[in-house]
Design an enzyme around this catalytic site. Structure first.
Site, PDB file in Angstrom:
ATOM      1  CG  HIS A  91      -3.300  11.932  -3.335  1.00 27.74           C
ATOM      2  ND1 HIS A  91      -4.149  10.847  -3.257  1.00 27.74           N
ATOM      3  CD2 HIS A  91      -2.270  11.553  -4.122  1.00 27.74           C
ATOM      4  CE1 HIS A  91      -3.654   9.868  -3.970  1.00 27.74           C
ATOM      5  NE2 HIS A  91      -2.518  10.249  -4.499  1.00 27.74           N
ATOM      6  CE  LYS A 146      -6.952   5.614  -9.420  1.00 29.37           C
ATOM      7  NZ  LYS A 146      -6.056   6.762  -9.351  1.00 29.37           N
ATOM      8  CG  HIS A 185      -0.036   2.123  -5.947  1.00 28.76           C
ATOM      9  ND1 HIS A 185       1.068   2.807  -5.507  1.00 28.76           N
ATOM     10  CD2 HIS A 185      -1.045   3.023  -5.936  1.00 28.76           C
ATOM     11  CE1 HIS A 185       0.737   4.063  -5.244  1.00 28.76           C
ATOM     12  NE2 HIS A 185      -0.545   4.214  -5.488  1.00 28.76           N
ATOM     13  NE  ARG A 231      -6.023   5.203  -4.420  1.00 27.15           N
ATOM     14  CZ  ARG A 231      -5.665   3.916  -4.309  1.00 27.15           C
ATOM     15  NH1 ARG A 231      -6.284   3.135  -3.440  1.00 27.15           N
ATOM     16  NH2 ARG A 231      -4.716   3.418  -5.065  1.00 27.15           N
ATOM     17  CE1 TYR A 263       0.568   7.531  -5.784  1.00 29.52           C
ATOM     18  CE2 TYR A 263       0.562   7.963  -3.443  1.00 29.52           C
ATOM     19  CZ  TYR A 263      -0.116   7.749  -4.610  1.00 29.52           C
ATOM     20  OH  TYR A 263      -1.472   7.761  -4.607  1.00 29.52           O
ATOM     21  NE  ARG A 312      -2.782   6.614  -2.305  1.00 29.37           N
ATOM     22  CZ  ARG A 312      -2.926   5.331  -1.997  1.00 29.37           C
ATOM     23  NH1 ARG A 312      -3.182   4.974  -0.754  1.00 29.37           N
ATOM     24  NH2 ARG A 312      -2.818   4.419  -2.924  1.00 29.37           N
TER      25      ARG A 312
END
Length: 188
Positions: free
Chosen positions: A134, A68, A160, A41, A169, A137
């Site tokens: 992003h 995150k 995740h 990220r 995604y 990613r």
């Protein structure tokens, strides 16, 4: 707004070339390659420190501590990514602190990375395509599935918490068949 399409290896080659030469070009190539080949990220990349790079199992890895959701992870780098990162590190030096810095020595910001991606997209595609950090990613996730990684492995590499985030995604980009095939595959 629909996300920007994933980048292809050819796109990445053009973007790396558009970074130019010198120390700043080497830094920008290292940034792109970590976004692309480690699936970081923007915030994670900006908060990397020199000490987050390590040798492990005969290859170079990136320890992503500031993440995150608070789930640290380790991501390996392929040969090309290691080579471009080594080129940058040879210019950067060994002093501790933020891996990627501005001219004033401060950590780069996600806003800077967005501006960098926009600038490179303008150079490569003359404004006909968007690019943001992003996007790399999403591409990373798609390429892992295409390489035979199962969906749980991709989830772990992306950091995740929920499998649904990983699926989003892949499905959101239009890779539903790839997702279904990956979920049925035992291991790679």
């Amino acid at each position: 707004m629909k996300p920007a399409p994933p980048v292809t290896p050819e796109d990445v080659a053009r973007l790396l070339e558009a970074c130019g030469g010198g120390a700043r070009g080497a830094r920008n190539r290292a940034i792109l390659v970590l976004l692309y080949r480690a699936g970081l990220r923007a915030r994670e990349l900006c908060e990397l420190e020199l000490g987050d790079l390590a040798e492990q199992g005969g290859g170079q890895v990136v320890r992503v501590e500031t993440v995150k959701g608070g789930r640290p992870r380790v991501v390996g780098l392929d040969d090309k990514a290691r080579r471009l990162l080594a080129e940058f590190l040879a210019r950067r030096g060994e002093d501790p602190g933020p891996l990627f810095r501005s001219r004033t020595g401060r950590s780069l910001t996600p806003s800077y990375l967005r501006q960098l991606c926009s600038l490179l997209a303008a150079r490569v595609w003359d404004g006909s395509r968007r690019l943001h950090p992003h996007c790399f990613r999403h591409t990373y996730a798609i390429e892992l599935v295409a390489a035979g990684f199962n969906i749980r492995e991709v989830q772990q590499l992306l950091g995740h918490r929920r499998l649904a985030s990983t699926e989003a995604y892949l499905v959101h980009i239009g890779a539903t068949d790839t997702v279904a095939a990956a979920q049925q595959r035992g291991d790679w």
